[in-house]
Motif scaffolding. Structure first.
Motif, PDB file in Angstrom:
ATOM      1  N   ASN A  91      20.625  29.404 -13.851  1.00 52.71           N
ATOM      2  CA  ASN A  91      20.045  28.587 -12.785  1.00 52.71           C
ATOM      3  C   ASN A  91      19.081  27.520 -13.290  1.00 52.71           C
ATOM      4  OD1 ASN A  91      20.533  29.544  -9.719  1.00 52.71           O
ATOM      5  ND2 ASN A  91      20.779  31.304 -11.103  1.00 52.71           N
ATOM      6  N   GLY A  92      19.015  27.332 -14.601  1.00 54.35           N
ATOM      7  CA  GLY A  92      18.205  26.255 -15.150  1.00 54.35           C
ATOM      8  C   GLY A  92      16.777  26.616 -15.475  1.00 54.35           C
ATOM      9  N   VAL A  93      16.403  27.916 -15.389  1.00 47.76           N
ATOM     10  CA  VAL A  93      15.077  28.333 -15.839  1.00 47.76           C
ATOM     11  C   VAL A  93      14.969  28.041 -17.330  1.00 47.76           C
ATOM     12  CG1 VAL A  93      13.562  30.317 -16.192  1.00 47.76           C
ATOM     13  CG2 VAL A  93      14.861  30.099 -14.072  1.00 47.76           C
ATOM     14  N   SER A  94      13.820  27.524 -17.736  1.00 47.64           N
ATOM     15  CA  SER A  94      13.635  27.156 -19.139  1.00 47.64           C
ATOM     16  C   SER A  94      13.196  28.332 -20.002  1.00 47.64           C
ATOM     17  CB  SER A  94      12.599  26.030 -19.244  1.00 47.64           C
ATOM     18  OG  SER A  94      12.348  25.694 -20.582  1.00 47.64           O
ATOM     19  N   LYS A  95      12.345  29.210 -19.425  1.00 44.66           N
ATOM     20  CA  LYS A  95      11.762  30.273 -20.260  1.00 44.66           C
ATOM     21  C   LYS A  95      11.409  31.489 -19.411  1.00 44.66           C
ATOM     22  CE  LYS A  95       7.993  30.957 -23.617  1.00 44.66           C
ATOM     23  NZ  LYS A  95       6.821  30.315 -24.281  1.00 44.66           N
ATOM     24  N   LEU A  96      11.654  32.660 -19.977  1.00 44.10           N
ATOM     25  CA  LEU A  96      11.151  33.911 -19.419  1.00 44.10           C
ATOM     26  C   LEU A  96      10.180  34.530 -20.406  1.00 44.10           C
ATOM     27  CD1 LEU A  96      14.380  35.625 -17.987  1.00 44.10           C
ATOM     28  CD2 LEU A  96      12.694  34.249 -16.748  1.00 44.10           C
ATOM     29  N   ILE A  97       9.008  34.944 -19.909  1.00 42.91           N
ATOM     30  CA  ILE A  97       8.036  35.694 -20.709  1.00 42.91           C
ATOM     31  C   ILE A  97       8.082  37.135 -20.214  1.00 42.91           C
ATOM     32  CG2 ILE A  97       5.616  35.957 -21.355  1.00 42.91           C
ATOM     33  CD1 ILE A  97       5.263  32.953 -20.820  1.00 42.91           C
ATOM     34  N   ILE A  98       8.488  38.055 -21.091  1.00 44.19           N
ATOM     35  CA  ILE A  98       8.773  39.426 -20.688  1.00 44.19           C
ATOM     36  C   ILE A  98       7.917  40.388 -21.502  1.00 44.19           C
ATOM     37  CG2 ILE A  98      10.572  41.175 -20.394  1.00 44.19           C
ATOM     38  CD1 ILE A  98      12.643  38.946 -20.382  1.00 44.19           C
ATOM     39  N   GLY A  99       7.316  41.373 -20.847  1.00 44.98           N
ATOM     40  CA  GLY A  99       6.562  42.396 -21.558  1.00 44.98           C
ATOM     41  C   GLY A  99       7.482  43.239 -22.418  1.00 44.98           C
ATOM     42  N   GLN A 100       7.007  43.630 -23.593  1.00 49.80           N
ATOM     43  CA  GLN A 100       7.820  44.449 -24.481  1.00 49.80           C
ATOM     44  C   GLN A 100       8.285  45.713 -23.777  1.00 49.80           C
ATOM     45  OE1 GLN A 100       5.873  45.815 -28.072  1.00 49.80           O
ATOM     46  NE2 GLN A 100       7.807  45.935 -29.205  1.00 49.80           N
ATOM     47  N   LEU A 101       9.561  46.042 -23.939  1.00 49.09           N
ATOM     48  CA  LEU A 101      10.219  47.170 -23.265  1.00 49.09           C
ATOM     49  C   LEU A 101      10.261  46.981 -21.746  1.00 49.09           C
ATOM     50  CD1 LEU A 101       8.711  50.160 -25.296  1.00 49.09           C
ATOM     51  CD2 LEU A 101      10.880  48.960 -25.695  1.00 49.09           C
ATOM     52  N   GLY A 102       9.946  45.763 -21.304  1.00 45.93           N
ATOM     53  CA  GLY A 102       9.937  45.485 -19.870  1.00 45.93           C
ATOM     54  C   GLY A 102       8.670  45.923 -19.178  1.00 45.93           C
ATOM     55  N   LEU A 103       7.655  46.373 -19.931  1.00 42.34           N
ATOM     56  CA  LEU A 103       6.440  46.921 -19.338  1.00 42.34           C
ATOM     57  C   LEU A 103       5.392  45.845 -19.106  1.00 42.34           C
ATOM     58  CD1 LEU A 103       6.041  50.192 -21.462  1.00 42.34           C
ATOM     59  CD2 LEU A 103       6.982  49.977 -19.151  1.00 42.34           C
ATOM     60  N   LEU A 104       4.955  45.721 -17.863  1.00 42.29           N
ATOM     61  CA  LEU A 104       3.787  44.926 -17.500  1.00 42.29           C
ATOM     62  C   LEU A 104       3.239  45.527 -16.211  1.00 42.29           C
ATOM     63  CD1 LEU A 104       4.873  41.175 -17.989  1.00 42.29           C
ATOM     64  CD2 LEU A 104       3.081  42.371 -19.266  1.00 42.29           C
ATOM     65  N   SER A 105       1.957  45.840 -16.203  1.00 41.51           N
ATOM     66  CA  SER A 105       1.364  46.289 -14.949  1.00 41.51           C
ATOM     67  C   SER A 105       1.350  45.125 -13.964  1.00 41.51           C
ATOM     68  CB  SER A 105      -0.059  46.810 -15.167  1.00 41.51           C
ATOM     69  OG  SER A 105      -0.949  45.729 -15.431  1.00 41.51           O
ATOM     70  N   THR A 106       1.302  45.432 -12.688  1.00 41.08           N
ATOM     71  CA  THR A 106       1.234  44.373 -11.674  1.00 41.08           C
ATOM     72  C   THR A 106       0.005  43.483 -11.879  1.00 41.08           C
ATOM     73  OG1 THR A 106       2.565  45.593 -10.074  1.00 41.08           O
ATOM     74  CG2 THR A 106       1.043  43.948  -9.197  1.00 41.08           C
ATOM     75  N   PRO A 107      -1.203  44.038 -12.157  1.00 41.77           N
ATOM     76  CA  PRO A 107      -2.342  43.160 -12.454  1.00 41.77           C
ATOM     77  C   PRO A 107      -2.102  42.286 -13.690  1.00 41.77           C
ATOM     78  CG  PRO A 107      -3.109  45.382 -11.946  1.00 41.77           C
ATOM     79  CD  PRO A 107      -1.616  45.451 -12.058  1.00 41.77           C
ATOM     80  N   ALA A 108      -1.423  42.831 -14.696  1.00 40.39           N
ATOM     81  CA  ALA A 108      -1.154  42.043 -15.907  1.00 40.39           C
ATOM     82  C   ALA A 108      -0.209  40.892 -15.617  1.00 40.39           C
ATOM     83  CB  ALA A 108      -0.586  42.941 -17.005  1.00 40.39           C
ATOM     84  N   VAL A 109       0.775  41.096 -14.741  1.00 41.36           N
ATOM     85  CA  VAL A 109       1.674  40.002 -14.345  1.00 41.36           C
ATOM     86  C   VAL A 109       0.874  38.895 -13.668  1.00 41.36           C
ATOM     87  CG1 VAL A 109       3.567  39.342 -12.816  1.00 41.36           C
ATOM     88  CG2 VAL A 109       3.734  41.448 -14.153  1.00 41.36           C
ATOM     89  N   SER A 110       0.003  39.279 -12.748  1.00 42.43           N
ATOM     90  CA  SER A 110      -0.810  38.284 -12.046  1.00 42.43           C
ATOM     91  C   SER A 110      -1.652  37.481 -13.025  1.00 42.43           C
ATOM     92  CB  SER A 110      -1.711  38.975 -11.016  1.00 42.43           C
ATOM     93  OG  SER A 110      -2.468  38.029 -10.292  1.00 42.43           O
ATOM     94  N   ASN A 111      -2.253  38.172 -13.992  1.00 42.67           N
ATOM     95  CA  ASN A 111      -3.069  37.477 -14.985  1.00 42.67           C
ATOM     96  C   ASN A 111      -2.238  36.525 -15.828  1.00 42.67           C
ATOM     97  OD1 ASN A 111      -5.374  36.973 -16.786  1.00 42.67           O
ATOM     98  ND2 ASN A 111      -4.255  38.249 -18.238  1.00 42.67           N
ATOM     99  N   LEU A 112      -1.050  36.967 -16.249  1.00 43.64           N
ATOM    100  CA  LEU A 112      -0.204  36.105 -17.085  1.00 43.64           C
ATOM    101  C   LEU A 112       0.245  34.862 -16.329  1.00 43.64           C
ATOM    102  CD1 LEU A 112       1.933  38.798 -18.910  1.00 43.64           C
ATOM    103  CD2 LEU A 112       0.572  37.023 -20.044  1.00 43.64           C
TER     104      LEU A 112
END
Length: 564
Positions: free
Chosen positions: A80-101
């Protein structure tokens, strides 16, 4: 090698309507052919042209089906034309950590893979929600638009030959050429940015001294239960490595499991019973802490399992913000709570001369107030507390705030609460949850209550139980007008307001994956009698609440699933 995307024909699925915070269904529903793909495509369709060339954050609590969902997101985003995905290792990110990122990286938004406090595993729940560019949950108009797209979707874009196996296992950047464009997947340390933020907010040197102790002051003995959720990786980094807590004696269940070890990762007195039992059995512990699956909720208990209600926790933090460096630097604006939350923080706001807001349930309603610079601290009775450092509730932040207060006041949790009640009075509060009720029965009960509103049938009527009487002063279905964008949110819960300030609130929860959850909130304010047992003090109002609603007659339930 250049990869080519394809267009896959599909048909709509019924019921892909995000609730209070995302789409939550049983795992086997998400596993149906095209189901997850449809919903992800509809999120991107709602974003429209902004998606081309954008960056998105992706991660979640690691529950079952997360890796499969991430593989799907990678292939759909690339097409769909997204340029970049930033993904937590093993897919792990807390919901607060996603908001911060999202906020720290200044990206378009993030896709969070979680069903929060709901159980996980192949037999249980999965969830997907979208957070917007301020870091907060998508507002109602956005989720409504996604839902409209799900009802008419006919195809989705997909890059079938993009190899995703083990892609998220290793830190680093991978670049692919899709349809002649570069597409980047960056796998990051799940904890680094969030830990950095916490160290900017709190005085870690003082907190380490508190946890480790000194010659003059005994170590403060805390026991933290991550309930096999995503906070385990953050607890190890912050509390063990940074603050010096013992990995053997101060933390447990800190390895994230895709089924949460077959427990219900909801931090309350029922589902966190293992923590409560450990604290009760060992008087050496000064504090117990539990977190939910995705890290946005927290429960605080003191020595001997002295329970701190979320409403009281919010009020105590509000009354002691001066001991947290972040607020010394940025100042304190207003306070807010969700409507069902007891009004303890209201009295703190009044004394401190701060604006006070009462909003519907759902963290997204706090975001506009924060972005407008009118809100510093907020909370919900459902074990959520947070501040304007991000746009989500934040369990670890709340615990660090409590530790800062304890270090500053040099008092036990129980003594801090008693001091607070002696100054402000006490809101006795409890919540009865009736989970997985048959939906038609729950709807009939709510219509029964709404009929009283339409006819003014309870106004002026008195009810008595256990020697106490209450007279109904007002009854309504709570509506909210956002003071920033003037949007109107209606039908947020039936309220019965009594002339002494006591309240009953009835809501159907939007966070379940099947059936209906009826929540009954009971709130009574006492100025002088502040040290009695909460459940005993509230028993008369509980009985009256069940009488008014006729809950047993409608649902057949003799007792709630959970009492908090």
């Amino acid at each position: 090698m250049s990869l080519a995307s394809v267009i896959v024909e599909t048909k709509p699925f019924e019921g892909q309507n995000a609730g209070t915070s995302g789409l939550r269904k049983k795992v086997k529903v998400f596993m149906e052919k095209h189901y997850t793909e449809n919903f992800i495509q509809c999120i991107l369709n709602t974003l429209g042209d902004k998606i081309v060339g954008s960056t998105l954050i992706v991660g979640g609590d690691g529950r079952y089906f997360s890796k499969q969902a991430i593989n799907t997101i990678i292939r759909i985003a690339s097409a769909n034309g997204v340029s970049k995905l930033i993904i937590g290792q093993l897919g792990l990110l807390s919901t607060p950590a996603v908001s911060n990122l999202i906020r720290n990286q200044k990206v378009l938004g993030g896709i969070v893979l979680t069903a929060s406090h709901n159980p996980g595993g192949i037999r249980h729940d999965f969830g997907i929600k979208y957070n917007i560019e301020n870091g907060g949950p998508a507002p109602t108009h956005f989720t409504n638009d996604v839902y409209e797209h799900t009802k008419k979707i006919t195809s989705y874009k997909f890059t079938p030959k993009l190899e995703t196996d083990r892609l998220i296992d290793v830190l680093g950047t991978n670049t692919f050429n899709v349809d002649g464009r570069d597409f980047v997947v960056e796998v990051i340390d799940s904890t680094a940015d969030y830990v950095k933020l916490m160290k900017e907010i709190f005085d870690f040197k003082k907190l380490r001294t508190l946890i480790r102790g000194t010659e003059q002051r005994a170590a403060f003995n805390v026991l933290i239960d991550s309930m096999n959720g995503v906070t385990g990786v953050y607890v190890r980094r912050i509390f063990v490595e940074e603050l010096g807590a013992s990995p053997d004696n101060n933390v447990f269940r800190i390895v994230p499991l895709d089924n949460f070890g077959e427990i219900h990762p909801d931090p309350n007195l029922v589902y966190a019973k293992d923590l409560v039992d450990k604290i009760q059995a060992n008087p050496a512990y000064d504090m117990g802490v539990a977190f939910d699956g995705d890290g946005d909720r927290n429960m605080i208990i003191g020595k001997n399992a002295f329970f701190v209600t979320p409403s009281d926790s919010l009020a105590v933090i509000a009354n002691n913000l001066e001991c947290i460096p972040y607020f010394k630097k940025h100042g304190v604006r207003g306070f807010a709570r969700s409507m069902p939350t007891a009004a303890a923080v209201d009295r703190v706001a009044e004394k401190l001369g701060k604006e006070m807001f009462e909003v519907p349930t759902g963290w997204k309603f706090f975001g506009n107030l924060m972005d407008a610079g009118r809100l510093s601290l907020c909370g919900e009775e459902s074990f959520g507390t947070g501040s304007d450092h991000i746009r989500e509730k934040d369990g670890i932040w709340a615990v660090l705030a409590w530790l800062s207060i304890i270090e500053h006041k040099n008092m036990s949790i129980e003594d801090i609460l008693k001091e607070h009640w002696n100054i402000y009075g006490r809101n006795y509060f409890t919540r009865y949850d009736y989970e997985e009720v048959e939906s038609d029965a729950a709807d009939k009960m709510m219509k029964h209550l709404e009929n009283f509103i339409a006819t003014d049938g309870l106004i002026g009527k008195s009810f008595s139980s256990n020697g106490k009487s209450y007279k109904v002063a007002k009854m309504d279905n709570f509506s909210y007008v956002d003071p920033i964008d003037h949007s109107v949110t209606k039908n947020q819960g039936v309220r019965v307001l009594f002339d002494d300030g006591s309240r009953l609130v009835y809501r159907l929860s939007g966070t379940g994956s099947s059936g209906a959850t009826i929540r009954v909130y009971i709130d009574s304010y006492e100025k002088k009698d502040v040290l009695s047992d909460a459940q005993e003090m509230l028993k008369p109002l509980v009985n009256i609440g069940l009488e008014i609603s006729q809950l047993k007659q409608f649902t057949g339930r003799d007792a709630p699933t959970v009492i908090t």
